[in-house]
Design an enzyme around this catalytic site. Structure first.
Site, short mmCIF file in Angstrom:
data_model
loop_
_atom_site.label_atom_id
_atom_site.label_comp_id
_atom_site.label_asym_id
_atom_site.label_seq_id
_atom_site.Cartn_x
_atom_site.Cartn_y
_atom_site.Cartn_z
N CYS A 81 0.83 -1.20 0.00
CA CYS A 81 0.00 0.00 0.00
C CYS A 81 0.87 1.26 0.00
CB CYS A 81 -0.97 -0.06 1.17
SG CYS A 81 -2.38 1.04 0.99
N HIS A 178 -2.98 -5.54 1.90
CA HIS A 178 -2.19 -5.74 3.13
C HIS A 178 -2.20 -7.19 3.63
CE1 HIS A 178 -1.80 -1.41 4.20
NE2 HIS A 178 -2.99 -1.29 3.62
N GLU A 180 -0.30 -8.45 5.62
CA GLU A 180 0.09 -8.43 7.05
C GLU A 180 -1.12 -8.25 7.97
OE1 GLU A 180 0.41 -6.03 4.93
OE2 GLU A 180 0.21 -4.04 5.86
N1 GLN Z 1 -3.73 6.24 1.04
C1 GLN Z 1 -2.47 6.12 1.71
C2 GLN Z 1 -1.42 6.98 1.04
O1 GLN Z 1 -1.61 7.43 -0.04
C3 GLN Z 1 -2.01 4.68 1.75
C4 GLN Z 1 -2.93 3.89 2.62
C5 GLN Z 1 -2.32 2.67 3.24
O2 GLN Z 1 -1.09 2.45 3.27
N2 GLN Z 1 -3.16 1.85 3.84
O3 GLN Z 1 -0.39 7.21 1.63
#
Ligand code: GLN
Length: 194
Positions: A81, A178, A180
């Site tokens: 992410c 994720h 994790e």
């Molecule tokens: N939307 C977040 C960002 O742009 C990322 C979200 C996440 O890591 N769960 O930094």
């Protein structure tokens, strides 16, 4: 094996738990905040979190430059992410935002829109290891990014509703979701074997 998780901000504890849960012998885990800590590990995970904040802090601590260097020397890096956003060469509509530029992709932040901040659904993942099977996993998406451009040498390893949600470029791995935050440690195992 010395494995680090970047621990500037975000859900790094969850990654440490998943790595422990693989039950691998001889695993030595380090929370990485400085270039010195990075130098003590052989592979590293960039967790989920807030990419603008973490990017600025990594830049300030010199951790960004150190990570870029390590990746160019072949260190396996996996970003979940936020982590994938930070690895990307390009962030759509945000040319000003700091990123490492090690993964030759363009990402779109918060790509599933304001109405759908988070959701879970099954995603199928292409095998990361020669000869092993593709697998289905629970994808946990939290204000998740997608990949909108794949550079040369970058392979899409998972799609969700025709959007690219996981990629691999050699020893670099990026996932929109994720692993994790689930009980499934197959991604962590695959990363340790990368
Ligand atoms: N939307 C977040 C960002 O742009 C990322 C979200 C996440 O890591 N769960 O930094």
């Amino acid at each position: 094996m010395n494995v680090g998780v970047v621990a500037v901000q975000g859900d790094f504890e969850k990654h440490l738990n998943s790595l422990r849960a693989t039950g691998r012998e001889g695993l030595n885990l380090t929370e990485v905040r400085t270039p010195e800590e990075l130098a003590s590990v052989e592979r590293v995970i960039l967790p989920g979190g807030e990419s603008t904040t973490v990017g600025l802090l990594m830049q300030r601590f010199g951790l960004g430059d150190a990570l870029r260097q390590a990746a160019s020397e072949g260190m396996p890096v996996w970003g979940t992410c936020m982590g994938m956003i930070l690895m990307a060469k390009e962030i759509e509509g945000r040319p000003d935002q700091y990123s490492l530029g090690i993964l030759d992709v363009t990402v779109r932040r918060n790509a599933f829109g304001a109405q759908v901040h988070s959701f879970e659904d099954e995603v199928s993942v292409k095998s990361l290891k020669d000869g092993s099977e593709d697998f289905a996993s629970m994808g946990v998406f939290i204000r998740a990014p997608i990949v909108t451009r794949l550079g040369e040498g970058v392979e899409a390893i998972s799609h969700y509703e025709e959007k690219v949600v996981a990629v691999r470029q050699g020893r670099l791995l990026g996932t929109s979701f994720h692993p994790e935050l689930t009980e499934d440690v197959r991604f962590h195992e695959a990363f340790l074997d990368l």
